[in-house]
Design an enzyme around this catalytic site. Structure first.
Site, mmCIF file in Angstrom:
data_model
loop_
_atom_site.group_PDB
_atom_site.id
_atom_site.type_symbol
_atom_site.label_atom_id
_atom_site.label_comp_id
_atom_site.label_asym_id
_atom_site.label_seq_id
_atom_site.Cartn_x
_atom_site.Cartn_y
_atom_site.Cartn_z
ATOM 1 C CE LYS A 1 -1.892 2.596 3.118
ATOM 2 N NZ LYS A 1 -1.760 3.889 2.421
ATOM 3 C CD GLU B 1 10.161 13.218 10.877
ATOM 4 O OE1 GLU B 1 9.056 12.710 11.133
ATOM 5 O OE2 GLU B 1 11.044 12.629 10.237
HETATM 6 P P1 NAD Z 1 2.392 8.553 7.823
HETATM 7 O O1 NAD Z 1 2.796 7.752 8.995
HETATM 8 O O2 NAD Z 1 1.305 9.544 7.989
HETATM 9 O O3 NAD Z 1 1.928 7.614 6.628
HETATM 10 C C1 NAD Z 1 2.780 6.645 6.074
HETATM 11 C C2 NAD Z 1 1.948 5.553 5.459
HETATM 12 O O4 NAD Z 1 1.198 4.923 6.495
HETATM 13 C C3 NAD Z 1 0.920 6.011 4.428
HETATM 14 O O5 NAD Z 1 0.838 5.043 3.407
HETATM 15 C C4 NAD Z 1 -0.375 6.048 5.229
HETATM 16 O O6 NAD Z 1 -1.518 5.846 4.430
HETATM 17 C C5 NAD Z 1 -0.179 4.879 6.163
HETATM 18 N N1 NAD Z 1 -0.933 4.951 7.412
HETATM 19 C C6 NAD Z 1 -1.347 6.039 8.093
HETATM 20 N N2 NAD Z 1 -2.008 5.674 9.215
HETATM 21 C C7 NAD Z 1 -2.021 4.322 9.246
HETATM 22 C C8 NAD Z 1 -2.544 3.340 10.150
HETATM 23 N N3 NAD Z 1 -3.186 3.689 11.260
HETATM 24 N N4 NAD Z 1 -2.350 2.038 9.869
HETATM 25 C C9 NAD Z 1 -1.679 1.655 8.765
HETATM 26 N N5 NAD Z 1 -1.173 2.538 7.864
HETATM 27 C C10 NAD Z 1 -1.331 3.846 8.104
HETATM 28 O O7 NAD Z 1 3.716 9.239 7.296
HETATM 29 P P2 NAD Z 1 3.870 10.215 6.051
HETATM 30 O O8 NAD Z 1 3.380 11.559 6.475
HETATM 31 O O9 NAD Z 1 3.307 9.594 4.817
HETATM 32 O O10 NAD Z 1 5.451 10.223 5.857
HETATM 33 C C11 NAD Z 1 6.290 11.029 6.585
HETATM 34 C C12 NAD Z 1 6.962 10.250 7.695
HETATM 35 O O11 NAD Z 1 7.649 9.134 7.166
HETATM 36 C C13 NAD Z 1 7.997 11.051 8.424
HETATM 37 O O12 NAD Z 1 7.858 10.880 9.812
HETATM 38 C C14 NAD Z 1 9.313 10.452 7.965
HETATM 39 O O13 NAD Z 1 10.374 10.600 8.838
HETATM 40 C C15 NAD Z 1 8.943 9.038 7.749
HETATM 41 N N6 NAD Z 1 9.888 8.376 6.825
HETATM 42 C C16 NAD Z 1 10.812 7.507 7.353
HETATM 43 C C17 NAD Z 1 11.749 6.885 6.516
HETATM 44 C C18 NAD Z 1 12.801 5.952 7.077
HETATM 45 O O14 NAD Z 1 13.439 5.248 6.307
HETATM 46 N N7 NAD Z 1 13.013 5.888 8.374
HETATM 47 C C19 NAD Z 1 11.721 7.139 5.149
HETATM 48 C C20 NAD Z 1 10.778 8.012 4.649
HETATM 49 C C21 NAD Z 1 9.847 8.625 5.506
#
Ligand code: NAD
Length: 494
Positions: A178, A387
């Protein structure tokens, strides 16, 4: 406009409830695609397809290693043959400059090639064991984990998909993937490539939709053997909790607040340029962003002056026109970044540049923020602790190596960190003390398919990339063979 569908059990199909989501170009607010919006029912269908494909038909896990490798190599070839098209798609969908999107596509192809290479390399070994049991051989067999669910964020749409799909498929798993609901378009193309190259039905399934519903079902489902997630720490926590039900294996790549430590003896211009890459690359929407610069007090003013000068010279614009920096991914992300800066200002921090929405020329309709440098911060301020995930950096000073290390580690996160110095021994000392999973000396942010990636502390657990990233998608079976079946060993004692 065509509605892009889920890909489940080898078929393109719309989500059951019939909902549709518009996909936006954040540089100008235009609709660039429409996708089906899945819920938990669709996720369950995809899980079931992956489950049958792994446990019943087993076509992919029984495909020999060299053939799996061949498939991954062909995926890489098609990705590269469509490099420009895929790069434009990610640039338009995420808002990033075209050349950065192009580099992502090239990295994605290289990642498929890297794991194609690993499939055919021997893993594990045979041990001669005899102690008390008579002569035996014991060996470790590496097997796929089973049904892997994978969820990615929006900052590197194609690349984050690849970091998960390439090793999972290489190891012989079946997958339900997803992508972020904000940036699903390049994933649809990738699954189109899988389809065109004849991946067995049910091996890789695509579910398009939001986190709550489609995503949470993947985390909670008892039919999923492993979930790997990249995204925010808060969502990672809810995934880990949901995964407890069937004790599925969990891999979490989460947020960061990474320190970039600059000593006075560092190559000055090099440190400034790398610090810029560290925090302004990809609009600062990088989990490993060096968003806390810690600079030795004696060079602070010179460093800040140069950083601000370089930041002010950056061009912003439509990703496709290849500016230095593009747009933030969404209105919500723009609001989040600006509210962090506003709060910092109210708490007494000084915003030396940027910090406002940028609306000049072609940027008027997009979600742009100029590179932002903030000083006069205290360690307890949210701008230093939380962050931001945007082009925002704070600058603090230190006097001694010990103080630099203490400040670097003063965060609940532990994803990344950098150190700049011409003293090699000091660089190694500082890196050794840094509680972070990804570290750099005299550079910031380069990633390699060969090198493991992942966090300490609240930045998650598990590793992607490298051999470690491959092993995550495998489980190890011990097989011990009695070489003299007639000899019963020590039990019962005679
Ligand atoms: P997010 O956590 O809001 O969403 C990430 C993904 O999770 C999306 O596909 C979203 O639809 C899904 N999601 C949201 N709520 C969920 C739930 N309750 N259950 C299952 N899936 C769910 O994050 P974002 O805003 O899309 O991305 C930014 C974040 O990602 C930042 O905190 C960043 O640091 C992190 N990030 C980490 C890495 C790494 O390698 N450590 C790499 C890229 C991004």
């Amino acid at each position: 406009m065509q509605i892009r569908s889920n890909y489940i059990d080898g078929r393109w199909q719309l989500a059951e409830a019939g909902a549709v989501r518009d996909v936006i170009n954040p540089c100008n607010g235009e609709i660039i695609g429409r996708v089906t919006e899945s819920g938990s029912t669709d996720a369950r269908l995809a899980i079931q397809a992956a489950h049958v494909a792994f446990y019943k038909t087993g076509a992919w896990r029984r495909t020999s290693g060299p053939r799996r490798a061949d498939f991954l190599l062909r995926v890489a070839d098609v990705i590269m043959s469509r490099c420009e098209e895929l790069a434009r798609l990610d640039s338009m969908n995420n808002g990033k400059p075209l050349r950065e999107a192009r580099a992502d596509v090239e990295d994605a192809a290289a990642c498929f090639r890297y794991y194609a290479g690993l499939v055919t390399k021997p893993q594990g070994g045979v041990y001669e064991v005899s102690d008390g049991f008579g002569p035996m051989h014991s060996y470790a067999m590496h097997e796929p984990v089973g049904v892997c669910a994978q969820i990615t964020p929006w900052n590197y749409p194609l690349l984050m998909a690849t970091w998960k799909l390439a090793p999972a498929l290489a190891a012989g798993n079946t997958v339900v993937f997803k992508p972020s609901e904000l940036t699903p378009l390049s994933a649809v193309e990738l699954f189109g490539i899988f389809d065109s190259l004849g991946l067995p039905a049910g091996t890789a399934n695509l579910v398009l939709g939001p986190g709550v519903g489609a995503g949470s079902e993947l985390a909670a489902s008892p039919a999923v053997d492993m979930i790997t997630f990249t995204g925010s720490t808060r969502t990672g926590q809810s995934i880990a909790q949901a995964a407890v039900g069937n004790l599925k294996k969990v891999g979490l790549e989460l947020g960061g607040k990474s320190p970039n430590v600059i000593f006075a003896d560092a190559d000055f211009e090099g440190a400034v340029e790398w610090a810029m890459i560290g925090v302004f690359f990809n609009q600062g929407e990088v989990c490993s962003a060096g968003s806390r610069i810690l600079v030795e007090e004696s060079v602070k003013q010179r460093f800040v002056d140069r950083l601000v000068q370089r930041a002010n010279a950056m061009t912003l614009g439509d990703g496709l026109s290849d500016p230095d920096m593009g747009a933030l991914v969404s209105q919500a992300q723009l609001d989040k970044v600006l509210s962090h800066v506003r709060a910092a200002r109210e708490q007494g921090a000084r915003i030396l540049c940027g910090g406002e929405r940028y609306v000049e020329g072609e940027c008027a309709r997009g979600f742009f923020v100029r590179p932002t440098v903030i000083t006069d911060v205290t360690p307890d301020m949210p701008i230093v602790r939380e962050e931001v995930f945007g082009p925002v950096v704070t600058v603090q000073t230190f006097r001694t190596e010990a103080e630099a290390i203490e400040m670097a580690n003063d965060t609940p996160y532990g994803l990344a960190g950098g150190v700049f110095t011409s003293d090699g021994a000091r660089a190694l000392r500082v890196i050794k003390e840094m509680r972070a999973g990804v570290t750099w000396v005299n550079c910031y942010n380069p990633t390699f398919n060969e090198a493991p990636w992942g966090g300490y502390k609240m930045s998650g657990y598990g590793r992607e990339l490298g051999v470690n990233g491959f092993l995550e998608y495998q489980q190890v079976k011990q097989v011990s063979i009695n070489l003299r079946p007639g000899e019963v060993g020590w039990y019962p004692r005679r």
